[in-house]
Design an enzyme around this catalytic site. Structure first.
Site: not given
Lengths: 398, 398
Positions: B13, B136, B138, B294
């Protein structure tokens, strides 16, 4: 008129710049010798009826420049429809608090509230200068070039569409269809703003679905499939209120049925489109729904919008002090190559409960893309934009 | 090692700062006499296997400062799992293009890809310096203090929660329950970031649902009801991957059934909670799902994050040039009151396919709110924040 008190309130959905209008109004009121005290109603007319007032004359002076930059409605808002018996009560309270200047920052419904108060005051001979200050991200008020709040929300939608689409285009086959759901009530102004930074026909967004045009499922799916085949991915922007040809909102369609308690399950327009594309075209799809962020994101405030919100607040107070009543402040765009707006007034009777949808010339023949006329109209409202994004040159390895 | 070519790619991503890592790496490579040409793979290893390469040595010099500020992955990314037969092909291509320095910007899966390539090169005696550059939103990579990309996404979530909640609190009875859905895969780092700007216990968000803790419906509803009674509204942040005690994702629960084509209808975690609160507590609820915004919103980039993304890119190339291989660049936080990170290296074998979830000490006993320890950890990653919002003083009318 002799010296009297001024009362101001905020109503409806908040925006990123509605406090700028409050600050513009309060600063003008505090500067006037005709105003004894400046009062604020908490939660609009609903709070006023419960006498929930605060004194804005005695706030610390350093507050106002900071409040100008603060999103949302500092006084709180309401979505309250005045009942007949409220009018008498409201007038009694205006008398008791010696209020002769009444300012109300809001959209269509708020204009209606103020209009009814102005008429009631006139009927019983109570001298009241009631002026509405426009505010709505939906941009659907008539008789004004545009509405404060719209420029910032439009900037958010335009930049968010650009940014979010970059993720899809960086790996188009992962989720080839991206849906972005916008607000906008019955008007497509916000959805249309998504294409303001589109430079080329192949750039996202590729389809814009606005409430002014009925949704036709088979036509939509055929176009999505064709665009995906040509470009590898499709970005679709949909207003949350889009309806099909029978007038049913997309979010109420589909096989969603009822939950365990028998309540209907509404999916939302974007969710509906995701499921349609997935089940009927076999294309992976997902959606972004920025929700209240589009009305409130402080990082996307348009400097033009904020300055105009301040201006209409100030002009509202000046109009009331000059003896006008039952009017809304409007923005009037000047002719010429450089964007510039001045203010004027329009009667509330012509505004309350009226709404302005996207005119036909702002959408192309397909009804799913904006025209140059819309770009000319809306782009200046976004303010100065960040620099264009860079792209690598496709220089082959020798 | 003699002069050779350097190849770099982006994977997984995209983020708002992954291009800063690319720029940091390319600038270091262009400055080295050991590097002949700098090549970029389009769409990561998947593109490399198809020989989709571009020459980064011959881009216009003015591109790099602009690209540093451009969100998303300029080279394109992939989510491709190498097959056994790909390894041989990839090695043949590395030989053909005389590539001895291989840089790959990505998360866990990308580290795995690079690790397998490094081992394959070693097995056949092909000298290759393969270094992974972490990326990332995340924040789930082990052995690094945090991951570039997370700071900007966390800043987005923290400010978006603050801004969006203001709309709910300005008129709490309109939609008393607001749900905000975040990304984060199996880790709650992004959802947890929503509370970083919360100052008081009564401030939003009031509940954070992270994937590390199973969702218990009755407990959740009881808490929502209690908070709504006490404060008048509730803001809940939910990671899209939260599961119930049986391990089922929230988005697959509920009476959603199947669509007309027999495909299961997935609602998403936020949609599920909206329906639960509405049907079982009778409270109006709605949700924001910022989605890809986001990971990508240019207006929310953390300056700390961008600087560190640039740094790990540069350090990756320097490590490769210094002869390291099969390693990932890590960020190491220095002790002391002022936030500062330096870089180090960690073996890819310890990173590939590992993930780091929120440690227990970052959540309080309820499991639904962050601790001061998390705030100390995460707040510096957001960079300098905008000024605090102003509030009117509750000065009564005399």
């Amino acid at each position: 008129m002799a010296r009297a008190n001024l009362l101001i309130g905020q109503s409806g959905g908040a925006t990123a710049v509605i406090n700028a209008s409050l600050v513009g109004a309060v600063e003008a009121a505090l500067a006037s010798e005709r105003v004894t005290n400046v009062y604020g109603m908490l939660h609009g007319i609903e709070g006023f009826l419960k006498e929930e007032l605060i004194d804005l004359s005695r706030q610390p002076a350093e507050l106002w420049p900071r409040l100008r930059e603060t999103p949302s409605a500092a006084l709180g808002t309401c979505r309250y429809r005045l009942r007949a018996e409220d009018l008498e009560h409201a007038l009694a309270l205006l008398r008791r608090y010696e209020i002769r200047y009444l300012l109300y920052i809001g959209g269509n419904d708020s204009a209606d509230t103020l209009h009814r108060l102005a008429l009631a005051a006139q009927d019983c001979g109570y001298e009241l200068q009631a002026i509405s200050i426009p505010k709505t991200i939906d941009n659907d008020l008539p008789l004004t070039d545009h509405c404060p709040g719209y420029g910032s929300a439009a900037r958010f939608i335009a930049l968010a569409t650009l940014d979010s689409s970059l993720n899809t285009s960086s790996i188009p086959w992962h989720y080839p269809v991206k849906i972005i759901e916008t607000m906008g009530r019955d008007a497509g102004w916000l959805a249309a703003a998504s294409a303001l930074l589109k430079e080329d026909e192949s750039d996202p967004p590729h389809l814009i679905l606005v409430p002014e045009r009925p949704f036709r499922q088979s036509e939509f799916l055929a176009r999505v499939e064709a665009i995906q085949r040509r470009l590898g991915y499709v970005v679709i922007v949909v207003a949350e209120t889009v309806r099909d040809e029978s007038g049913r909102p997309l979010g109420s369609l589909g096989a969603l049925g009822v939950d365990a308690f028998g309540h209907p399950l509404l999916s939302g327009a974007a969710q509906y489109l995701v499921e349609s594309v997935r089940s009927q075209l076999g294309l992976r799809a997902r959606f972004d729904k920025p929700g209240d962020l589009q009305r409130m994101a402080s990082a996307y405030v348009s400097p033009v919008d904020r300055a105009e919100a301040l201006l209409v607040g100030r002009q509202g107070v000046l109009a009331a002090l000059a003896g006008y009543s039952d009017q809304m402040v409007t923005l009037q765009r000047e002719e010429g190559p450089v964007y510039r707006c001045t203010t004027s007034l329009a009667p509330l009777a012509s505004i309350a409960n009226e709404k302005r949808c996207l005119p036909a010339e702002y959408l192309d023949e397909s009804g799913t893309m904006i025209t140059e006329a819309f770009r000319d109209y809306a782009l200046p409202l976004l303010g100065e934009l960040p620099p264009r994004y860079a792209q690598l040159a496709p220089i082959k390895v020798r």
